[in-house]
Motif scaffolding. Structure first.
Motif, mmCIF file in Angstrom:
data_model
loop_
_atom_site.group_PDB
_atom_site.id
_atom_site.type_symbol
_atom_site.label_atom_id
_atom_site.label_comp_id
_atom_site.label_asym_id
_atom_site.label_seq_id
_atom_site.Cartn_x
_atom_site.Cartn_y
_atom_site.Cartn_z
ATOM 1 N N GLU A 98 19.177 0.777 21.254
ATOM 2 C CA GLU A 98 19.568 0.461 19.877
ATOM 3 C C GLU A 98 20.805 -0.426 19.851
ATOM 4 O O GLU A 98 20.901 -1.364 19.033
ATOM 5 N N ASN A 99 21.776 -0.156 20.729
ATOM 6 C CA ASN A 99 22.960 -1.010 20.820
ATOM 7 C C ASN A 99 22.579 -2.433 21.169
ATOM 8 O O ASN A 99 23.073 -3.402 20.569
ATOM 9 N N LEU A 100 21.708 -2.597 22.151
ATOM 10 C CA LEU A 100 21.315 -3.941 22.582
ATOM 11 C C LEU A 100 20.579 -4.676 21.462
ATOM 12 O O LEU A 100 20.804 -5.884 21.254
ATOM 13 N N ARG A 101 19.716 -3.982 20.752
ATOM 14 C CA ARG A 101 18.957 -4.634 19.682
ATOM 15 C C ARG A 101 19.865 -5.106 18.549
ATOM 16 O O ARG A 101 19.518 -6.065 17.832
ATOM 17 N N LEU A 102 21.011 -4.475 18.383
ATOM 18 C CA LEU A 102 21.965 -4.945 17.376
ATOM 19 C C LEU A 102 22.384 -6.385 17.636
ATOM 20 O O LEU A 102 22.650 -7.144 16.701
ATOM 21 N N GLY A 103 22.449 -6.746 18.918
ATOM 22 C CA GLY A 103 22.874 -8.098 19.262
ATOM 23 C C GLY A 103 21.900 -9.175 18.845
ATOM 24 O O GLY A 103 22.273 -10.355 18.777
ATOM 25 N N GLY A 104 20.647 -8.797 18.565
ATOM 26 C CA GLY A 104 19.651 -9.790 18.184
ATOM 27 C C GLY A 104 19.111 -9.637 16.777
ATOM 28 O O GLY A 104 18.148 -10.320 16.410
ATOM 29 N N LEU A 105 19.728 -8.780 15.950
ATOM 30 C CA LEU A 105 19.201 -8.524 14.612
ATOM 31 C C LEU A 105 19.142 -9.783 13.751
ATOM 32 O O LEU A 105 18.250 -9.934 12.910
ATOM 33 N N TRP A 106 20.098 -10.671 13.949
ATOM 34 C CA TRP A 106 20.179 -11.857 13.094
ATOM 35 C C TRP A 106 19.199 -12.948 13.500
ATOM 36 O O TRP A 106 18.968 -13.902 12.754
ATOM 37 N N ARG A 107 18.577 -12.816 14.674
ATOM 38 C CA ARG A 107 17.736 -13.894 15.196
ATOM 39 C C ARG A 107 16.362 -13.901 14.534
ATOM 40 O O ARG A 107 15.736 -12.863 14.371
ATOM 41 N N LYS A 108 15.894 -15.090 14.192
ATOM 42 C CA LYS A 108 14.595 -15.237 13.530
ATOM 43 C C LYS A 108 13.451 -15.291 14.539
ATOM 44 O O LYS A 108 12.321 -14.930 14.195
ATOM 45 N N ASP A 109 13.714 -15.768 15.739
ATOM 46 C CA ASP A 109 12.687 -15.854 16.771
ATOM 47 C C ASP A 109 12.565 -14.495 17.440
ATOM 48 O O ASP A 109 13.239 -14.201 18.426
ATOM 49 N N ARG A 110 11.692 -13.643 16.895
ATOM 50 C CA ARG A 110 11.600 -12.273 17.387
ATOM 51 C C ARG A 110 11.064 -12.216 18.820
ATOM 52 O O ARG A 110 11.442 -11.344 19.604
ATOM 53 N N ALA A 111 10.169 -13.134 19.160
ATOM 54 C CA ALA A 111 9.610 -13.132 20.515
ATOM 55 C C ALA A 111 10.693 -13.439 21.539
ATOM 56 O O ALA A 111 10.783 -12.784 22.590
ATOM 57 N N ASP A 112 11.550 -14.406 21.234
ATOM 58 C CA ASP A 112 12.610 -14.744 22.175
ATOM 59 C C ASP A 112 13.675 -13.660 22.204
ATOM 60 O O ASP A 112 14.293 -13.413 23.244
ATOM 61 N N ALA A 113 13.906 -12.998 21.075
ATOM 62 C CA ALA A 113 14.850 -11.876 21.052
ATOM 63 C C ALA A 113 14.370 -10.773 21.997
ATOM 64 O O ALA A 113 15.170 -10.143 22.700
ATOM 65 N N LYS A 114 13.052 -10.540 22.008
ATOM 66 C CA LYS A 114 12.491 -9.541 22.932
ATOM 67 C C LYS A 114 12.656 -10.005 24.379
ATOM 68 O O LYS A 114 12.999 -9.202 25.260
ATOM 69 N N ARG A 115 12.435 -11.289 24.643
ATOM 70 C CA ARG A 115 12.632 -11.800 26.005
ATOM 71 C C ARG A 115 14.088 -11.647 26.428
ATOM 72 O O ARG A 115 14.379 -11.281 27.575
ATOM 73 N N ALA A 116 15.011 -11.922 25.502
ATOM 74 C CA ALA A 116 16.434 -11.787 25.817
ATOM 75 C C ALA A 116 16.781 -10.343 26.149
ATOM 76 O O ALA A 116 17.569 -10.072 27.067
ATOM 77 N N LEU A 117 16.191 -9.407 25.418
ATOM 78 C CA LEU A 117 16.423 -7.986 25.690
ATOM 79 C C LEU A 117 15.916 -7.620 27.084
ATOM 80 O O LEU A 117 16.610 -6.939 27.850
ATOM 81 N N ASP A 118 14.733 -8.086 27.427
ATOM 82 C CA ASP A 118 14.179 -7.801 28.751
ATOM 83 C C ASP A 118 15.046 -8.413 29.848
ATOM 84 O O ASP A 118 15.246 -7.808 30.915
ATOM 85 N N GLU A 119 15.591 -9.603 29.596
ATOM 86 C CA GLU A 119 16.456 -10.249 30.589
ATOM 87 C C GLU A 119 17.730 -9.449 30.823
ATOM 88 O O GLU A 119 18.219 -9.361 31.955
ATOM 89 N N VAL A 120 18.265 -8.870 29.756
ATOM 90 C CA VAL A 120 19.470 -8.045 29.905
ATOM 91 C C VAL A 120 19.166 -6.817 30.749
ATOM 92 O O VAL A 120 19.959 -6.432 31.624
ATOM 93 N N TYR A 121 18.025 -6.200 30.535
ATOM 94 C CA TYR A 121 17.652 -5.051 31.369
ATOM 95 C C TYR A 121 17.465 -5.461 32.830
ATOM 96 O O TYR A 121 17.761 -4.685 33.741
ATOM 97 N N ASP A 122 16.982 -6.669 33.054
ATOM 98 C CA ASP A 122 16.855 -7.157 34.428
ATOM 99 C C ASP A 122 18.236 -7.376 35.057
ATOM 100 O O ASP A 122 18.439 -7.114 36.244
ATOM 101 N N LEU A 123 19.179 -7.865 34.256
ATOM 102 C CA LEU A 123 20.533 -8.108 34.755
ATOM 103 C C LEU A 123 21.273 -6.803 35.052
ATOM 104 O O LEU A 123 22.026 -6.712 36.019
ATOM 105 N N PHE A 124 21.077 -5.820 34.189
ATOM 106 C CA PHE A 124 21.824 -4.558 34.275
ATOM 107 C C PHE A 124 20.854 -3.403 34.529
ATOM 108 O O PHE A 124 20.418 -2.728 33.590
ATOM 109 N N GLU A 125 20.552 -3.169 35.766
ATOM 110 C CA GLU A 125 19.607 -2.112 36.111
ATOM 111 C C GLU A 125 20.040 -0.732 35.610
ATOM 112 O O GLU A 125 19.209 0.052 35.152
#
Length: 238
Positions: A98-125
Motif C-alpha cells: 500500500e505504501n508503494l502504491r501511494l507513489g503512483g496514485l497520480w499516474r495516468k498510465d496504470r500499466a506502467d505504474a504496475k511495471r514500476a511497482l514490479d521493478e521496485v520489488y526486483d530492486l528491493f528483495e
C-alpha cells in the motif's frame, strides 16, 4: 554536463530568521550531487525549498530552465521531482504494498505504474518478501528501502534524498549507496543527496557542494573534495 535543476540567489527563512543566504546551485542531469556540511548548515532546508515545501523569500529555482515559483508540490511531483525526507516518512499503518502504491496514485498510465511497482520489488528483495507486512513491522533499513521505493514508483527524473543512512548499519548504508549508483547508470536518474556520512556520500557522488551556516562555500567534483585536506578539516569532519 547540463544542469537539470538550478537555484539562483535563493534566500529562505522560517519566520524572520533566514536559514539559506543567496544560495547558488546547479545539479547536473544524470549525476549524483552530494550536499555536505555540519548539522545546521541548511541542507534539509535546501531540499525542502527545492521540492516546493518552502517558498524562497528571494531568488528563483529552475527545472529544465523553467521557473518554479508558484508551482505547487503536487505539480512538482508530476514534473518528475521526488523528495524522500529525513526520517523516511513511511505510513506505518499501511502495508509495504500500500505504501508503494501511494507513489503512483497520480499516474495516468496504470500499466506502467504496475511495471514500476514490479521493478521496485526486483530492486528491493526484502520488500518483496514483506509486501503484506505493515510499515511498523519493518526494520530501519527496510523502511528506508520502502521510502526510496515509493519515490521510484513515480518514475522521477530528479530524486532529492535527505540523510538516507541515518540510523542504519554500515552494510545497509552501502547497499543504499550502491543502489543510487545503479539507478544513475541504468536509468539516468539525477540525485541530490544530503548525507552526514561524508565518506559514503563522496564514494558514490559525481560532484559535491559544501554548505556552512546557510551558504554554499565550495563546489567541485567528488574526487577533488575527497582530496582537499583543508576543506575536509574545516567543513567535512574527516
Amino acid at each position: 554536463m547540463s544542469a537539470l535543476l538550478e537555484a539562483e540567489q535563493v534566500t529562505v527563512g522560517y519566520g524572520a530568521a533566514p536559514v539559506l543566504h543567496d544560495v547558488d546551485l546547479a545539479v547536473p542531469a544524470g549525476a549524483i550531487t552530494a550536499v555536505l556540511g555540519a548539522n545546521g548548515a541548511g541542507k534539509t532546508t535546501l531540499l525542502r525549498t527545492l521540492s516546493g515545501l518552502l517558498r524562497p523569500a528571494r531568488g528563483r529555482i529552475l527545472l529544465d530552465g523553467q521557473d518554479l515559483r508558484g508551482v505547487r508540490v503536487e505539480e512538482m511531483v508530476r514534473r518528475g521531482v521526488a523528495h524522500v525526507p529525513e526520517g523516511r516518512g513511511v505510513v506505518t499503518e499501511l502495508t509495504v504494498d500500500e505504501n508503494l502504491r501511494l507513489g503512483g496514485l497520480w499516474r495516468k498510465d496504470r500499466a506502467d505504474a504496475k511495471r514500476a511497482l514490479d521493478e521496485v520489488y526486483d530492486l528491493f528483495e526484502p520488500l518483496a518478501r514483506r509486501r503484506r507486512f505493515p510499515g511498523h513491522q519493518l526494520s530501519g533499513g527496510e523502511r528506508q528501502m520502502l521510502a526510496l521505493g515509493r519515490a521510484l514508483v513515480g518514475r522521477p527524473r530528479l530524486l532529492l534524498l535527505d540523510e538516507p543512512s541515518l540510523g542504519l548499519a554500515p552494510k545497509v548504508t552501502g547497499q543504499i549507496m550502491g543502489l543510487l549508483r545503479t539507478l544513475r547508470d541504468s536509468t539516468g536518474l539525477t540525485v541530490l543527496l544530503v548525507e552526514q556520512n561524508v565518506r559514503s556520500a563522496l564514494s558514490v557522488a559525481d560532484t559535491g557542494v559544501v554548505m556552512s551556516l546557510g551558504r554554499v562555500v565550495a563546489g567541485a567534483d567528488a574526487a577533488t573534495l575527497r582530496e582537499d585536506e583543508d576543506m575536509r578539516h574545516a567543513y567535512l569532519g574527516f
